[in-house]
Design an enzyme around this catalytic site. Structure first.
Site, PDB file in Angstrom:
ATOM      1  N   SER A   9     -21.326  -6.201  28.545  1.00  0.00           N
ATOM      2  CA  SER A   9     -20.575  -7.152  28.651  1.00  0.00           C
ATOM      3  C   SER A   9     -20.508  -8.045  27.631  1.00  0.00           C
ATOM      4  CB  SER A   9     -20.757  -7.977  30.230  1.00  0.00           C
ATOM      5  OG  SER A   9     -19.951  -9.169  30.148  1.00  0.00           O
ATOM      6  N   SER A  58     -28.655  -9.333  32.813  1.00  0.00           N
ATOM      7  CA  SER A  58     -29.048  -7.860  32.716  1.00  0.00           C
ATOM      8  C   SER A  58     -28.001  -7.122  31.818  1.00  0.00           C
ATOM      9  CB  SER A  58     -28.142  -7.485  34.175  1.00  0.00           C
ATOM     10  OG  SER A  58     -26.851  -7.545  34.164  1.00  0.00           O
ATOM     11  N   LYS A  59     -26.949  -7.769  31.365  1.00  0.00           N
ATOM     12  CA  LYS A  59     -26.082  -6.935  30.244  1.00  0.00           C
ATOM     13  C   LYS A  59     -26.981  -7.122  28.802  1.00  0.00           C
ATOM     14  CE  LYS A  59     -22.967  -5.361  32.864  1.00  0.00           C
ATOM     15  NZ  LYS A  59     -22.767  -3.907  33.102  1.00  0.00           N
ATOM     16  N   ASN A 116     -21.381   3.256  33.664  1.00  0.00           N
ATOM     17  CA  ASN A 116     -20.657   2.166  33.870  1.00  0.00           C
ATOM     18  C   ASN A 116     -21.037   1.228  35.261  1.00  0.00           C
ATOM     19  OD1 ASN A 116     -17.726   1.042  33.867  1.00  0.00           O
ATOM     20  ND2 ASN A 116     -17.729   2.071  36.022  1.00  0.00           N
ATOM     21  N   VAL A 167     -26.537   5.104  41.801  1.00  0.00           N
ATOM     22  CA  VAL A 167     -27.498   4.860  40.621  1.00  0.00           C
ATOM     23  C   VAL A 167     -28.858   4.064  41.317  1.00  0.00           C
ATOM     24  CG1 VAL A 167     -25.798   4.868  39.061  1.00  0.00           C
ATOM     25  CG2 VAL A 167     -26.800   2.570  39.860  1.00  0.00           C
ATOM     26  N   TYR A 194     -26.076 -11.846  35.619  1.00  0.00           N
ATOM     27  CA  TYR A 194     -25.323 -10.867  35.289  1.00  0.00           C
ATOM     28  C   TYR A 194     -25.363 -10.682  33.405  1.00  0.00           C
ATOM     29  CZ  TYR A 194     -21.059  -8.151  34.294  1.00  0.00           C
ATOM     30  OH  TYR A 194     -20.327  -7.255  33.798  1.00  0.00           O
ATOM     31  N   ALA A 195     -25.501 -12.030  32.912  1.00  0.00           N
ATOM     32  CA  ALA A 195     -25.585 -11.677  31.388  1.00  0.00           C
ATOM     33  C   ALA A 195     -27.027 -11.456  31.126  1.00  0.00           C
ATOM     34  CB  ALA A 195     -25.318 -13.216  30.896  1.00  0.00           C
TER      35      ALA A 195
END
Lengths: 79, 245
Positions: B140, B156-157, B88, B62, B153-154
């Site tokens: 997420s 980005s989600k 995913n 990706v 991470y958070a």
């Protein structure tokens, strides 16, 4: 049907114009060639020539002639 | 439920992606399993002569636009359309704000945000040719709750969830549905990196007292991919066993 005829017909069909009016046409010059119409045009070109265009090329394709230039230079389509 | 439908799942080599591939296959779909490594092709590929379901491994990085384009060209040549896209592929770094590296931020955003964006940008042209088009983004549960060490991470989600809502509006008139799943703690390689102490702490915050099996996420993906959810778009479904953050 040669590639130029095919290409011209796509413009005529997508924007509901006469084939002779396709030459010289520019993006947003007619109501039908707005951003939604543009994606319809791209879909028809991709199907007709069996390609998938890069995003930059989709954005750069802003006239009938520019489209021919992009297709011949980057996608080996001869006119 | 998915007989004859053509699906593409990114990040399909293991974990949630693999579970989704297997679940879609069991429901009759022709599933392109997007992976980065050819070595696992043989392990993944399958064909059921009765249902004509298939799992077709395909190279899909990706973070590489050429790889994305080649993948879409192959699907276009074989089927002329795509019915289901599951975004995913994702990556995770746990770093507190003051310890977060630029390189971690770049990697997380390149995969979780830009990668997902570029795959969808190209795939949507094939999805528009489908009568049953559905995009499912794997977000997420942290997207709106955040957590310690989850800045990158958070966030980005959160972007994934935001794109989900936006695309749902952009394509609703074409019958293309766009939804997201927000998994909580799930039994994947990504999750198994945490220590025993952290694992016990995590469990204490989950109402059901256990982490999810990847197939429990896959079942929700099946629901969103199928006609069972035909009137749902722009939603993010949390699958977290009653997580309390």
């Amino acid at each position: 049907m040669n590639n130029l005829e095919k290409y011209t017909e796509i413009f005529a069909k997508t924007f509901d114009i006469a084939a002779e009016d396709a030459k010289g046409l520019k993006y947003q010059e007619i109501q039908a060639w707005d951003s939604v119409g543009h994606m319809g045009l791209i879909a028809e070109i991709e199907d007709a020539f069996d390609i998938m265009m890069d995003t930059d090329d989709i954005i750069d394709l802003n006239s009938f002639e520019k489209g021919m230039e992009i297709l011949s230079e980057k996608y080996d389509i001869e006119f | 439920m998915l007989k004859g439908r053509v699906a593409l799942v990114s990040g399909a080599s293991r974990g949630i992606g693999r579970a989704i591939v297997e679940r879609f296959y069991s429901e009759g779909a022709i599933v392109y399993a997007g992976v980065r490594n050819k070595d696992i092709f043989k392990e993944i590929e399958r064909y059921d002569s009765e249902s004509e379901a298939r799992i077709i491994p395909i190279i899909l990085d990706v973070c590489d636009k050429e790889s994305i384009k080649q993948c879409m060209m192959d699907i276009k040549k074989n089927h002329g359309r795509l019915d289901i896209l599951v975004n995913n592929a994702g990556t995770l770094y746990v770093e507190r704000l003051e310890m977060a590296r630029d390189s971690s931020m770049q990697q997380i955003y390149e995969t979780n945000v830009f990668g997902l964006f570029h795959v969808t940008q190209m795939a949507v042209r094939l999805l528009k040719k489908s009568m049953f088009a559905s995009i499912i983004n794997i977000s997420s549960v942290l997207w709106d709750k955040g957590d310690i060490g989850q800045t990158l991470y958070a966030s980005s989600k959160a972007a994934v969830t935001s794109m989900t809502k936006t695309w749902a509006k952009e394509y609703v008139h074409m019958g293309l549905r766009v939804n997201a799943i927000a998994p909580g703690n799930t039994d994947t390689d990504m999750y198994r990196r945490i220590s025993d102490k952290e694992y016990k702490e995590e469990l204490s915050r989950i109402g059901m007292g256990r982490i999810a099996d990847p197939d429990e996420i896959a079942k929700v993906a099946l629901f969103l991919a199928s006609d069972m959810s035909s009137y749902i778009t722009g939603e993010t479904i949390a699958v977290d066993g009653g997580l309390i953050l």
